[in-house]
Design a protein around this motif. Structure first.
Motif, PDB file in Angstrom:
ATOM      1  N   LEU A  59     -17.385  -3.624  10.631  1.00 15.39           N
ATOM      2  CA  LEU A  59     -17.005  -5.236  10.962  1.00 15.39           C
ATOM      3  C   LEU A  59     -16.105  -5.405  10.027  1.00 15.39           C
ATOM      4  N   ALA A  60     -16.453  -5.205   8.748  1.00 14.88           N
ATOM      5  CA  ALA A  60     -15.356  -5.798   7.751  1.00 14.88           C
ATOM      6  C   ALA A  60     -14.244  -5.015   7.672  1.00 14.88           C
ATOM      7  N   ALA A  61     -14.241  -3.741   8.153  1.00 12.24           N
ATOM      8  CA  ALA A  61     -13.072  -2.698   8.165  1.00 12.24           C
ATOM      9  C   ALA A  61     -12.090  -3.100   9.283  1.00 12.24           C
ATOM     10  N   ASP A  62     -12.774  -3.548  10.453  1.00 14.66           N
ATOM     11  CA  ASP A  62     -11.959  -3.852  11.692  1.00 14.66           C
ATOM     12  C   ASP A  62     -11.175  -5.035  11.155  1.00 14.66           C
ATOM     13  N   ARG A  63     -11.967  -6.047  10.719  1.00 16.20           N
ATOM     14  CA  ARG A  63     -11.366  -7.270  10.394  1.00 16.20           C
ATOM     15  C   ARG A  63     -10.298  -7.038   9.375  1.00 16.20           C
ATOM     16  N   PHE A  64     -10.288  -6.461   8.187  1.00 16.34           N
ATOM     17  CA  PHE A  64      -9.120  -6.215   7.530  1.00 16.34           C
ATOM     18  C   PHE A  64      -8.071  -5.446   8.096  1.00 16.34           C
ATOM     19  N   GLU A  65      -8.267  -4.434   8.954  1.00 18.80           N
ATOM     20  CA  GLU A  65      -7.459  -3.544   9.600  1.00 18.80           C
ATOM     21  C   GLU A  65      -6.796  -4.806  10.484  1.00 18.80           C
ATOM     22  N   ASN A  66      -7.309  -5.456  11.194  1.00 15.33           N
ATOM     23  CA  ASN A  66      -6.291  -6.414  12.246  1.00 15.33           C
ATOM     24  C   ASN A  66      -5.458  -7.524  11.361  1.00 15.33           C
ATOM     25  N   GLU A  67      -6.180  -7.827  10.310  1.00 17.38           N
ATOM     26  CA  GLU A  67      -5.311  -9.003   9.607  1.00 17.38           C
ATOM     27  C   GLU A  67      -4.257  -8.436   8.550  1.00 17.38           C
ATOM     28  N   TYR A  68      -4.656  -7.330   8.153  1.00 17.13           N
ATOM     29  CA  TYR A  68      -3.766  -6.976   6.864  1.00 17.13           C
ATOM     30  C   TYR A  68      -3.018  -5.745   7.346  1.00 17.13           C
ATOM     31  N   GLY A  69      -3.587  -4.905   8.329  1.00 15.84           N
ATOM     32  CA  GLY A  69      -3.172  -3.283   8.114  1.00 15.84           C
ATOM     33  C   GLY A  69      -1.759  -2.960   8.123  1.00 15.84           C
ATOM     34  N   GLU A  70      -0.898  -3.900   8.955  1.00 16.05           N
ATOM     35  CA  GLU A  70       0.288  -3.567   9.302  1.00 16.05           C
ATOM     36  C   GLU A  70       1.074  -4.029   7.863  1.00 16.05           C
ATOM     37  N   GLU A  71       0.713  -5.261   7.398  1.00 16.13           N
ATOM     38  CA  GLU A  71       1.349  -5.777   6.223  1.00 16.13           C
ATOM     39  C   GLU A  71       1.199  -4.813   4.955  1.00 16.13           C
ATOM     40  N   LEU A  72       0.038  -4.318   4.844  1.00 17.11           N
ATOM     41  CA  LEU A  72      -0.396  -3.304   3.892  1.00 17.11           C
ATOM     42  C   LEU A  72       0.188  -2.049   3.893  1.00 17.11           C
ATOM     43  N   ARG A  73       0.607  -1.504   5.070  1.00 19.26           N
ATOM     44  CA  ARG A  73       1.419  -0.193   5.165  1.00 19.26           C
ATOM     45  C   ARG A  73       2.865  -0.477   4.668  1.00 19.26           C
ATOM     46  N   LYS A  74       3.331  -1.750   5.132  1.00 21.24           N
ATOM     47  CA  LYS A  74       4.814  -2.077   4.662  1.00 21.24           C
ATOM     48  C   LYS A  74       4.808  -2.254   3.022  1.00 21.24           C
ATOM     49  N   SER A  75       3.733  -2.996   2.568  1.00 21.26           N
ATOM     50  CA  SER A  75       3.659  -3.057   1.252  1.00 21.26           C
ATOM     51  C   SER A  75       3.535  -1.798   0.257  1.00 21.26           C
ATOM     52  N   PHE A  76       2.918  -0.589   1.025  1.00 23.28           N
ATOM     53  CA  PHE A  76       2.975   0.457   0.395  1.00 23.28           C
ATOM     54  C   PHE A  76       4.332   1.085   0.268  1.00 23.28           C
ATOM     55  N   LEU A  77       5.097   0.957   1.240  1.00 22.06           N
ATOM     56  CA  LEU A  77       6.516   1.574   1.384  1.00 22.06           C
ATOM     57  C   LEU A  77       7.493   0.892   0.062  1.00 22.06           C
ATOM     58  N   LEU A  78       7.155  -0.664   0.176  1.00 21.75           N
ATOM     59  CA  LEU A  78       7.927  -1.473  -0.789  1.00 21.75           C
ATOM     60  C   LEU A  78       7.351  -0.901  -2.300  1.00 21.75           C
ATOM     61  N   ALA A  79       6.391  -0.640  -2.200  1.00 33.47           N
ATOM     62  CA  ALA A  79       5.676  -0.096  -3.504  1.00 33.47           C
ATOM     63  C   ALA A  79       6.071   1.157  -4.025  1.00 33.47           C
ATOM     64  N   GLY A  80       6.929   2.121  -3.176  1.00 32.51           N
ATOM     65  CA  GLY A  80       7.414   3.081  -3.444  1.00 32.51           C
ATOM     66  C   GLY A  80       6.498   4.300  -3.169  1.00 32.51           C
ATOM     67  N   ALA A  81       5.769   4.195  -2.055  1.00 31.82           N
ATOM     68  CA  ALA A  81       5.004   5.224  -1.443  1.00 31.82           C
ATOM     69  C   ALA A  81       5.922   6.120  -0.483  1.00 31.82           C
ATOM     70  N   ASP A  82       5.618   7.402  -0.562  1.00 32.44           N
ATOM     71  CA  ASP A  82       6.354   8.355   0.419  1.00 32.44           C
ATOM     72  C   ASP A  82       6.022   7.937   1.810  1.00 32.44           C
ATOM     73  N   SER A  83       7.040   8.141   2.596  1.00 29.57           N
ATOM     74  CA  SER A  83       6.999   7.503   4.163  1.00 29.57           C
ATOM     75  C   SER A  83       5.856   8.215   4.919  1.00 29.57           C
ATOM     76  N   THR A  84       5.244   9.500   4.244  1.00 26.53           N
ATOM     77  CA  THR A  84       4.461  10.404   4.958  1.00 26.53           C
ATOM     78  C   THR A  84       3.012   9.723   4.575  1.00 26.53           C
ATOM     79  N   LEU A  85       2.862   8.895   3.735  1.00 19.88           N
ATOM     80  CA  LEU A  85       1.464   8.569   3.284  1.00 19.88           C
ATOM     81  C   LEU A  85       0.888   7.708   4.179  1.00 19.88           C
TER      82      LEU A  85
END
Length: 477
Positions: A59-85
């Motif tokens: 339940l906690a994982a699903d809620r976190f995914e819905n609320e922050y999943g998309e933004e967190l993935r963008k944040s990883f790219l901004l932080a310098g992560a490889d696009s394949t991560l």
């Protein structure tokens, strides 16, 4: 539970991505919520090109995914992560989160135990962050009494003069830091003590689960064996069922009667928590009550210097002074501003952090500060009176007709929610008691959900005052 340690590069990537994601939240309330939700992450790991983030349950994982999943993935790219991560938000079905207590030990024994001989007595409901320590806490005039009380609790948990320790003050002033510092210090000094940290919301969720599954006896046993109970945001207990307050009252009594330590934090003082039982207020006020206030300039600057010590690239003193001068409302807003500056410095190393550039980068923070400063209670009263066609004298009078009560309570609500004035100051401005202000605010809060006309009038008044619902002051929500 997954216990894999991140390598230094991945740890740095995670730290930057988390910081960016929280900073991207629009408004202090959303940033505060993000801080809380990210603090509930159990662990993180990296397996090849998959970065896994573990929450407490599905339940906690699903809620976190819905609320922050998309933004967190963008944040990883901004932080310098490889696009394949790939980012996977999940949970560990094999994890066991329970208090483990050695029944042979004497929990009331308070002499410090050797870390080599004493067994760890506790697996936390929510993780205590290792970096929340007394050494990392910046003491100043606004929090010195709280700091002294917290160190007293850590030195002698369960002492009657400090039990419970109730810490209150606006959001983002360091209450969670000082509470977790107490927990970390006690675990270091008394490693055989069962120390439990969690939020009131998490405790409620456990209670509801126990109620649903018919396991209340084990729920009671779990929390009544604890030596030190640390509960964040206890004000949320008032928004929930009466049976839960009854259960918490009994657990509170069982612990304090056994000289077990309780530490609570809240955005408001016990008597100002709406909907809470009088007997709980009496218990909360029965030990040490301490308020954390907004820090002055020197403390703000010291906090920023402490927070910036590990940042790369190094933050110039002029930048820290700019933030300390322009952002005064609370510590979390300052930290958010500092994080945003650091993000820009990493994204564009050639950028000069002049005052002009800082004003652009921190525009949203600075504008919110200006909004807070410009609204006065006199402006609120005048605006409400114009909207409802009543006089200031009628607003301040004891008249109780509905045509006067509604604008009076709405003015109280706006004054409490959208200005930085304290409850005693608002009560004085309206020539009313604290209880009357609290009742008025609560009444309007309840009516806004069911009265479209009142909600429309509020929006129009806020628009005239130059703000919106998103400008609600931290700690007065």
């Amino acid at each position: 539970m997954n216990n894999n340690k991140l390598d230094p590069v991945s740890e740095g990537l995670w730290t930057r991505a988390r910081m960016i994601c929280i900073s991207m939240m629009q408004g202090d309330d959303k940033r505060t919520r993000a801080e809380r939700n990210f603090s509930m992450i159990e662990s993180v790991s990296k397996d090849g090109d998959v970065f896994k983030i573990y929450l407490l349950n599905k339940l906690a994982a699903d809620r976190f995914e819905n609320e922050y999943g998309e933004e967190l993935r963008k944040s990883f790219l901004l932080a310098g992560a490889d696009s394949t991560l790939k980012i996977e938000i999940t949970f560990d079905e094999t994890a066991k989160r329970e208090i483990i207590i050695d029944n042979s030990r004497t929990s009331a024994h308070k002499s410090p135990a050797s870390s080599q001989t004493a067994q760890q007595a506790f697996i936390s409901t929510m993780p205590l962050k290792e970096y929340y320590t007394f050494d990392e806490f910046v003491e100043g005039p606004s929090n010195s009494y709280v700091f002294a009380a917290a160190k007293g609790v850590a030195k002698n948990p369960g002492a009657k003069a400090l039990n419970p320790l109730f810490i209150h003050g606006g959001t983002g002033l360091g209450k969670t830091h000082i509470m977790q510092a107490i927990g970390n210090e006690i675990r270091r000094t008394y490693p055989n003590f069962a120390v439990c940290y969690l939020t009131a919301e998490a405790l409620l969720n456990e209670y509801v689960n126990a109620l649903t599954q018919g396991s209340l006896p084990s729920f009671r046993e779990r929390y009544r064996k604890i030596d030190v109970l640390l509960i964040d945001d206890i004000q949320f207990i008032a928004k929930n069922m009466q049976n839960f307050q009854e259960e918490f009252f009994n657990t509170f009594n069982a612990l304090t009667n056994a000289d077990k330590q309780i530490v609570l934090t809240s955005d408001v003082a016990p008597k100002d928590i709406p909907g809470i039982e009088e007997r709980l207020i009496s218990r909360f006020e029965g030990g040490m009550l301490q308020e954390v206030e907004s820090p002055g300039y020197e403390t703000r600057l010291a906090i920023l210097k402490k927070k910036s010590e590990s940042m790369e690239p190094p933050v110039r003193d002029a930048t820290l002074k700019f933030i300390a001068t322009n952002i005064k409302s609370h510590v979390r807003a300052m930290e958010g501003a500092l994080s945003k500056v650091n993000i820009y410095a990493n994204l564009d190393p050639e950028m000069q952090m002049t005052e002009a550039n800082l004003a652009i980068i921190l525009k949203d923070f600075i504008e919110k500060e200006k909004t807070r400063k410009k609204i006065t209670i006199d402006e609120v009263k005048n605006c409400v009176c114009r909207k409802y066609g009543v006089s200031i004298g009628q607003i301040l009078s004891p008249e109780r007709t509905q045509s006067i009560v509604t604008p009076r309570q709405l003015a109280m609500y706006i004054s409490r929610k959208f200005t930085t004035r304290s409850l005693p100051e608002i009560a004085k401005e309206f020539d009313k008691s604290h209880a009357t202000i609290i009742h008025g605010v609560k009444n309007i809060t309840n009516r806004l959900d069911v009265d479209p006309e009142l909600k429309q009038n509020l929006e129009e008044i806020l628009d005239e005052l130059g703000c919106s619902a998103g400008d609600m002051v931290e700690g007065n929500m």
